[in-house]
Motif scaffolding. Structure first.
Motif, short mmCIF file in Angstrom:
data_model
loop_
_atom_site.label_atom_id
_atom_site.label_comp_id
_atom_site.label_asym_id
_atom_site.label_seq_id
_atom_site.Cartn_x
_atom_site.Cartn_y
_atom_site.Cartn_z
N VAL A 138 -2.94 -5.29 -3.98
CA VAL A 138 -2.30 -4.32 -3.11
C VAL A 138 -2.47 -4.78 -1.67
N SER B 28 0.13 5.61 -5.63
CA SER B 28 -0.23 5.46 -4.22
C SER B 28 -1.35 4.42 -4.06
N LYS C 116 -4.92 9.59 -9.95
CA LYS C 116 -4.58 8.30 -9.35
C LYS C 116 -4.22 7.29 -10.43
N SER D 61 0.83 -1.20 0.00
CA SER D 61 0.00 0.00 0.00
C SER D 61 0.87 1.25 0.00
N GLY D 62 0.52 2.21 -0.83
CA GLY D 62 1.27 3.46 -0.91
C GLY D 62 2.27 3.51 -2.04
N HIS E 206 -3.82 1.46 -3.04
CA HIS E 206 -4.42 0.98 -1.80
C HIS E 206 -5.15 -0.32 -2.07
N PRO E 207 -5.45 -1.07 -1.03
CA PRO E 207 -6.10 -2.37 -1.24
C PRO E 207 -7.35 -2.32 -2.11
N GLU E 208 -8.09 -1.23 -2.04
CA GLU E 208 -9.30 -1.14 -2.87
C GLU E 208 -9.00 -1.00 -4.35
N ASP E 209 -7.74 -0.74 -4.69
CA ASP E 209 -7.34 -0.70 -6.09
C ASP E 209 -7.04 -2.09 -6.65
#
Lengths: 113, 116
Positions: free
Chosen positions: B115, B83, B66, B15-16, B85-88
């Motif tokens: 992610v 950047s 993003k 993440s990130g 995140h898990p939702e990606d």
């Protein structure tokens, strides 16, 4: 806006059975219509297409006819095989450069021997 | 033929961090490429349309800052998830249209992004 509606799956058939996967669309003008297939672990492949009313697209034993009066493009095959097991997507696109596809939700077909 | 490749086929990142996905048309020129996102057991959702030499056109709800898209040549488009995140986490698929063609799209095999 434009949209595509497919019958929900999964569809489970025995080998050599007759297949129909329903697809209807809502669109302005005269879009092109497509069926794409996604085999397990692979990318989408174009199965067949039709670009104007009453056209019939066909490939690998699959057929679909562009019906403007019923705004439909149902996929049919007379005798399915185990190797036809995949996810099938109905889609439309307007005939302009740079226009993306609008997909239905996909229908999973599982054929057993 | 009309072959589209994607690289990598799968990627796991923290993440990130940022992840770049490449989409190449191997045997044809593609003025227009598309990026889709596919959630499990769902359809493909168009994210953006990428035109060679110009800015991408993003669909409503897709954050352009993003999901950076660059279409630097007639055979290459890249999607960078910044950047992450898990939702990606998702399956990202590109497609390409042959130059001067108006309908058929050719799809890449997709990239599975996870992610952590």
């Amino acid at each position: 806006g434009d949209s595509v509606t497919q019958m929900e799956g999964p569809v489970t058939l025995s080998e050599e059975a007759f297949l129909t996967i329903n697809c209807t669309y809502t669109a302005t003008g005269y879009p092109s219509l497509f069926w794409y297939v996604q085999y397990p672990g692979e990318g989408l492949q174009l199965l067949l297409k039709a670009t104007k009313a009453d056209d019939k697209g066909s490939n690998k034993g699959f057929e679909a006819t562009y019906r403007k009066e019923t705004t439909s493009f149902h996929l049919e095959k007379g005798s399915v095989q185990v190797s036809d097991s995949a996810v099938y997507f109905c889609a439309l696109s307007h005939n302009q450069a740079g226009t993306a596809l609008i997909f239905g939700k996909g229908t999973t077909l599982s054929v057993s021997s | 033929g009309a072959v589209v490749s994607q690289h990598p086929s799968w990627v796991i990142c923290k993440s990130g961090t940022s992840v770049k996905i490449e989409c190449r048309s191997l045997d044809f020129q593609a003025t227009t490429m598309f990026w889709y996102r596919q959630f499990p057991k769902q359809s493909l959702m168009l994210m953006a349309t990428s035109n060679e030499g110009s800015k991408a056109t993003y669909e409503q709800g897709v954050e352009k800052d993003k999901f950076l898209i660059n279409h630097a040549s007639l055979t290459l488009s890249t999607l960078t998830v910044t950047s992450a995140h898990p939702e990606d986490s998702s399956f990202y698929i590109c497609s390409a249209k042959k130059t001067r063609s108006t309908d058929t799209q050719y799809f890449g095999p997709g990239t599975r992004l996870t992610v952590l």
